[in-house]
Every structure is written in C-alpha cells, then in structure tokens.
Design an enzyme around this catalytic site. Structure first.
Site, PDB file in Angstrom:
ATOM      1  CE  LYS A 212      -4.377  -1.907   1.065  1.00 46.78           C
ATOM      2  NZ  LYS A 212      -5.516  -2.125   1.957  1.00 46.78           N
ATOM      3  NE  ARG A 247      -7.646  -8.239  -0.039  1.00 40.93           N
ATOM      4  CZ  ARG A 247      -7.135  -7.547  -1.053  1.00 40.93           C
ATOM      5  NH1 ARG A 247      -6.089  -6.786  -0.874  1.00 40.93           N
ATOM      6  NH2 ARG A 247      -7.686  -7.626  -2.248  1.00 40.93           N
TER       7      ARG A 247
END
Ligand code: HH2
Length: 268
Positions: A212, A247
């Site tokens: 991210k 995840r």
C-alpha cells in the site's frame, strides 16, 4: 496462540494498482492462484473490481464473469477457503454458489440496500471493512479527530448491524481498511499503532497492508513493486497486535516471516 492466517490476493482485474493486470484472463489468474496456494496461502481472496483510489466501477455481470469461473475452477481442485472481494450482493451470491465461503466487503455491507440481508441469507463468513467516503474520492480529504476510536466505533456499529440483520456473530471479521479514506501518514500509521484496540472489539481482524501507498510514503516514494520489506514489517506489526489474518500479495515471503515471528514468540 491462534494461528495467524495468510490471505493471498488473487485479483482478476485489468487495473489493480499493484499487479497492473498481469493476471488478467482466466488461465493467467488460475495459474497465479495455484501459485499462491503452493506458496502457503490459507485463504484466497478473489476480486474482480479494483478498489484503488479513482478506479472505475465494474458492471455486475462483468464482475461475475471475471470471478465465478476462477472460484469454480479452484473449488474443483483445492480445499483452500475462498473469499470473494466485492461490494455487490449479486456477485457475492454467485461466488458463494460457485464454492466461496467468505464475502469480503470493503463497504461493510453498506453498498446495496440488500447487502445485509444477503449476507445473512448466504450464511457465509463476512469481512466488514472500514472506509471513509467512496473509492472514487476517498483519498481527497480524509478527516478524523481520533482515527483509532472512529474506526473502532464504525466497525462495532457495522458488526451490530450485521447481527441485527441475522448474520451470526461467529461469521464476522473486521478490517480497519488501511488506505481507504485515510491520510497516508497521519491516519494509517496511528491506526496500525492502535490495532490492538480494533482486536479488542472481540472479532477476528483482517489486515490489508500489502504494497500500500503509505509504505512508499514512509520509504522515499518506493513504487508498488518495491514495497515487500515494508509490507512484511506492517504484517508483523499486525501479528504483534493479534490480528487473525493478513491479506497479502507476496504469500511465500509473508508465510516465512510469520513462521519465524511465531517461532520466536513461542520461545518466550
Ligand atoms: N485492500 C484492497 C482490496 N480489498 N479488502 C480488505 N478486507 N482489506 C483491504 O485492506 C483491502 C481489501 C486493495 O488492495 P488490492 O486488492 O491489491 O488492490 P485492488 O483493489 O486495486 O485490486
């Protein structure tokens, strides 16, 4: 100690921010999913619509056509639990019918009027994720007075709403939604530092930090394909806070990091 699960990201989208359509097409996405299973994924999260900031929505029929063949093929050859990453009840319904057992909804069952009722009817596990705003505009100007308290309050409220609609308590997972309507530094980092307060709500927590943008923000602008070290560091911060699943895109590397971390913890 509860076993921390690794959820591998198996996108079937032409525009995912991190893997840029490399796995587009059924054969390529099946091969990629098989690789993630061989690498040690405990769950596969299959998505047919990108949720990255500014992503274009995908029509329901198109999303079903992307996701269902992959779910069906994987169910036929593997017992690995399958999750479907979608906001749309019809897509969740089709994926569960094809063999998925979990509905991962970044809108926490708020997208459609029948989201809550559909989750209750399907009886599957559900991931309720926090997001401020909409995917198209969520990064424009996110605001919080106390990001950890506000995310925790939202997740507790959504869990209550799900249970009130008939979702069983033991089917509910929560996710703080790192990067979803959060300032890269001012919101994501305090939220990661305060994860124990999300875990304390008493539901299993899923954490999505893999590749991210905040990692790039902390590390001199590193692009998405050069964020593995930061992804693992953040996954370990989640492990230390007691999350139940991470995840991730890089399953093999994350499995190894968590095995070593768990072995050290066991030696305390
Ligand atoms: N992050 C992404 C997508 N789905 N679901 C949950 N529960 N938690 C997350 O943090 C999360 C999620 C974004 O990552 P990615 O799938 O790599 O990107 P894209 O949405 O572009 O496919």
């Amino acid at each position: 100690m509860v076993q921390l699960r690794v959820m591998g990201v198996a996108n079937v989208t032409p525009d995912s921010f991190s893997d840029g359509g490399r796995h587009l097409g059924f054969e390529a996405s099946l091969a990629h999913a098989r690789r993630l299973i061989a690498d040690g994924a405990d769950i596969l999260d299959i998505g047919g619509e990108s949720t990255r900031p500014g992503a274009e929505p995908v029509p329901e029929a198109e999303e079903i056509a992307r996701v269902v063949p992959l779910v069906r093929a994987l169910r036929a050859e593997s017992a690995v639990p399958l999750s479907v990453d979608t906001m749309k009840p019809a897509v969740a319904r089709a994926a569960i019918a094809a063999g998925a057992g979990m509905w991962n909804d970044v809108t926490a069952l708020r997208f459609a009027a029948d989201s809550l009722a559909t989750a209750a009817e399907l009886g599957c596990e559900v991931v309720l994720m926090h997001m401020q705003g909409e995917p198209q505009s969520m990064q424009a100007e996110p605001r919080y007075d106390d990001v950890v308290a506000e995310v925790a309050e939202f997740l507790a409220e959504r869990a209550q709403a799900a249970m009130a609609a008939g979702v069983r308590r033991d089917k509910i997972w929560l996710d703080p939604g790192i990067g979803f309507g959060k300032h890269m530094i001012r919101h994501n980092l305090p939220l990661l530092a305060g994860l124990n307060r999300i875990v304390a709500l008493g539901f299993p927590v899923v954490l999505g930090v893999s590749r991210k943008s905040f990692i790039g923000a902390v590390d001199g602008g590193a692009p998405a394909d050069q964020r593995l070290g930061g992804s693992i560091a953040a996954a370990l911060a989640g492990a230390a806070a007691g999350v139940a699943a991470v995840r991730v895109h890089d399953v093999r590397e994350t499995v190894q990091a968590l095995r070593v971390w768990t072995a050290i913890e066991a030696a305390r």
